[in-house]
Design an enzyme around this catalytic site. Structure first.
Site, mmCIF file in Angstrom:
data_model
loop_
_atom_site.group_PDB
_atom_site.id
_atom_site.type_symbol
_atom_site.label_atom_id
_atom_site.label_comp_id
_atom_site.label_asym_id
_atom_site.label_seq_id
_atom_site.Cartn_x
_atom_site.Cartn_y
_atom_site.Cartn_z
ATOM 1 N N LEU A 155 -0.140 -11.252 1.122
ATOM 2 C CA LEU A 155 -1.153 -10.229 0.671
ATOM 3 C C LEU A 155 -1.384 -8.794 1.327
ATOM 4 O O LEU A 155 -1.184 -7.828 0.954
ATOM 5 C CB LEU A 155 -2.567 -10.977 0.022
ATOM 6 N N TYR A 156 -1.911 -9.235 2.508
ATOM 7 C CA TYR A 156 -2.249 -8.032 3.509
ATOM 8 C C TYR A 156 -0.799 -7.215 3.925
ATOM 9 O O TYR A 156 -0.906 -5.958 3.869
ATOM 10 C CB TYR A 156 -2.915 -8.615 4.759
#
Length: 248
Positions: A155-156
């Site tokens: 995600l990051y």
């Protein structure tokens, strides 16, 4: 000797701690009037006081950057404080970790809103104004995991991969008008935010040639380089500041 930023106004998001705070201090030291944003007013005023005590100019804008409206509001308040914005450092970001299957939709939306939507609309607001004046510098803060697959970082890392593409697209869009857009890609850096990783941060850093974790000031020095005239021919670049981690 680095050419100064006297007479300019710099907006640094997430400027109350870590890399953002170090960047605000560095740019103020080069003569910029720094407007820093963040959620914590106490920490923000501490940074402002530190800069002013050293003879610099700084103002704090309290903001929770989560959407286009908050981005436009911060841009407007930075203009009010400094007259116009010559330098934008998109540093504010969040970096939750975890398995893909465990990420709730609300968390996904929050990460992309903070890490991608807010920088997008800050540039949409301030980039054309810089272009109209024929000068300006934008630096986006990315991460080494934007290009390096790591478990728990989907995600990051993907949000920062978007920022790296945007950096290149904005360089193509605004560069012909005199606005330079670049990014820094830090490796493991010791900040308040990364304290949650504990010894894992040192273990990650040990795998690189430098063999150690960076201090925020080392990342800030790279950002300062990218917003000064010393980097006048650097455009659309992603500058690794990762202790050589990219090399291995």
């Amino acid at each position: 000797m680095t050419e100064g930023l006297s007479g300019t106004t710099a907006l640094v998001t997430g400027g109350t701690s870590g890399i953002g705070r170090a960047t605000a201090v560095a740019l103020a030291g080069l003569g910029a009037h720094v407007v820093l944003s963040g959620r914590d007013a106490t920490r923000g005023e501490e940074v402002v006081s530190r800069i002013r005590a050293s003879g610099g100019k700084a103002d704090f804008v309290a903001a929770d950057l989560t959407d286009a409206a908050s981005a436009r509001s911060v841009a407007a308040r930075a203009r009010e404080a400094g007259g116009h914005v010559d330098v934008l450092v998109n540093n504010a970001g969040i970096f939750p970790t975890g398995p893909t299957a465990d990420i709730p939709e609300a968390e996904f939306d929050r990460v992309y809103a903070t890490n991608v939507k807010v920088p997008f609309y800050l540039v949409a607001e301030l980039g054309p104004e810089m272009a109209a004046r024929g000068r300006g510098a934008i630096v986006n803060v990315s991460t080494m995991v934007a290009t390096r697959g790591m478990a728990g970082m989907a995600l990051y890392g993907s949000s920062k991969a978007a920022i790296e593409l945007l950096t290149k697209a904005w360089a193509a869009e605004f560069g012909p008008s005199g606005v330079r857009v670049n990014a820094v890609s830090p490796g493991p850096t010791r900040t308040e935010g990364t304290a949650v990783f504990g010894d894992g941060l040192d273990e990650l850093a040990a795998a690189g040639p430098a063999g150690r974790v960076a201090a925020p000031e080392e990342i800030a020095a790279a950002i300062a380089f990218l917003v000064t005239a010393e980097s006048s021919f650097v455009q659309g670049a992603i500058l690794p500041v990762d202790g050589g981690r990219l090399a291995v």
